[in-house]
Enzyme design. Sequence first.
Site, mmCIF file in Angstrom:
data_model
loop_
_atom_site.group_PDB
_atom_site.id
_atom_site.type_symbol
_atom_site.label_atom_id
_atom_site.label_comp_id
_atom_site.label_asym_id
_atom_site.label_seq_id
_atom_site.Cartn_x
_atom_site.Cartn_y
_atom_site.Cartn_z
ATOM 1 N N GLY A 299 0.811 -1.173 -0.103
ATOM 2 C CA GLY A 299 -0.034 0.006 -0.014
ATOM 3 C C GLY A 299 0.773 1.378 -0.046
ATOM 4 N N GLY B 168 -0.857 -4.271 -11.947
ATOM 5 C CA GLY B 168 -1.927 -5.105 -11.552
ATOM 6 C C GLY B 168 -3.180 -4.756 -12.557
ATOM 7 C CE1 TYR C 297 11.893 9.990 -5.168
ATOM 8 C CE2 TYR C 297 12.060 12.130 -3.797
ATOM 9 C CZ TYR C 297 11.506 10.911 -4.226
ATOM 10 O OH TYR C 297 10.603 10.311 -3.105
#
Length: 539
Positions: free
Chosen positions: A130, A260, A459
């Site tokens: 998650g 997914g 980043y």
Amino acid sequence: MRWWGWGEDGHDPALPEHALDLLRSEIGLDPGARTPHVALEEVRLPPSRFDGAARGRLAGIVGEEHVRDDRAARVEHAAGRSYPDLVRLRSGALEGAPDAVVSPGSADQVRALLAECSSARVAVVPFGGGTSVVGGVDPFADGFPAVISLDLGRLDRVLAVDRTSLTATLEGGLFGPEAERRLAEDGLTLGHFPQSFEFSTVGGWVATRSAGQASTGYGRIDELVEGLRVVAPAGEVAPRAVPATAAGPDLRELLVGSEGVLGVICEATLRVRPAPAVRRYEGWSFRSFAEGCDALRVMEQADASPDIVRLSDEEETRLSLALASTGSATERAGRAYLRLRGHEGGCLAIVGYEGDDEDVERRRLHSSAFLRAGGGLALGRRPGQSWVRNRYAGPYLRDTLMDRGGFVETLETAASWSDLPTLYAAVGGALRGALTERGTPPLVMCHVSHLYRSGASLYFTFLARADDAPIDQWRAAKSAASDAILANGGTITHHHAIGRDHVPWLRVEVGEVGLDLIRAAKQRLDPAGIMNPGKLLPS
């Protein structure tokens, strides 16, 4: 993880007064403000749309105890950990929570669940740790009558270790620390340590093309995948684990990074290495970000890079030092040394080497010569040791700043060395412009953390005072930066994946025909379209 933020209780940093003063003066943060999260009982959840019969059919596959629709389970699987996710979680606005959380214990159970959900038209969102920061685990029903979160935490076995070939087959729900612990029993390491390492899974890494902090030396996760077992509604796809093949297009490349939407990554055979006997981390200083980037380019193209390389720009270096400052005599002496050598206000680099004693020393001397020739000033081990102690602390700091009314977000990209300076300036300018227009001038910081012969990653971290419409504030910054990335030679994502947040820019990244190819694979593997709706592919 705690349901409303990152990680576990007890790890949130206490901001020193001088750091709070800096944030007050530069972004208008009110150190006395408090914006606590609501209590779990106050979270607004829609009623589950599962009736008893539907729930019973799922329970018949995995067992009654592995189908949950209680408040805690639904909240814990309602969002990832992006800034918008945290805003929704902390405010208790979870109208999009899953109707149930289902935990299969085997690939066979995954297959049976997907067959049942396809028949019943129930959307399925695979869920590892998650930790997605791009909306990748949002339980989006997308017109289906119900949606389940498919928690893969029970798929946590090490299925095989081949010390001769240096490969290991791991189940997709295995968390990072446990994977490393079990490999260490055989004297091995995967060497994959993303910032989410403590709370993310093998399957999640593969599904999102994750890059670990040591990927310059060990390789990104896509470079470490040798074989896969993916269970889709239409059947299994399992490219065999071989070191290389010329048998047509590489199906591994289709499945790695599929997020997914094609199926569930139940197993991955990964390339591992002997666990290092020595880990050595050091600090270097450069007079400017441009000077440091050029030194890293020359070093990488000479095949002399360490395993870990991180170069912070001037702003990230300044804020990092301010947050870590203690005012000690050692620190004052260090600052005086930088002034004396003309490096005051410069950029901090962290480099790290892993291996046996002889290998580490040989490589350290080799790369140090390039860093020194590029203008670098060696700072010794202390900065490297500090980085190791705090390498996973960043997300906790975000929670602390949000408690005080701060807006904190990150994004990443990569480009060729030729495009990197322009990309760096364009994205930083876009973020500053978008947030300043909303009356919340930001601090924008950046670092390089992954090197390639042809280019590197950037980043970005940006902080501002949260305004009265935090999701709109985030969307303005995200959109401006994403447009700037694609207009200046960058990729829309280097290691965070597409999820929901980057979907609008994928068409520019891969082209219309490229999208059609991915859609064709989805249609073949997931004819009913139940797998992770709303992610990766534009509608």
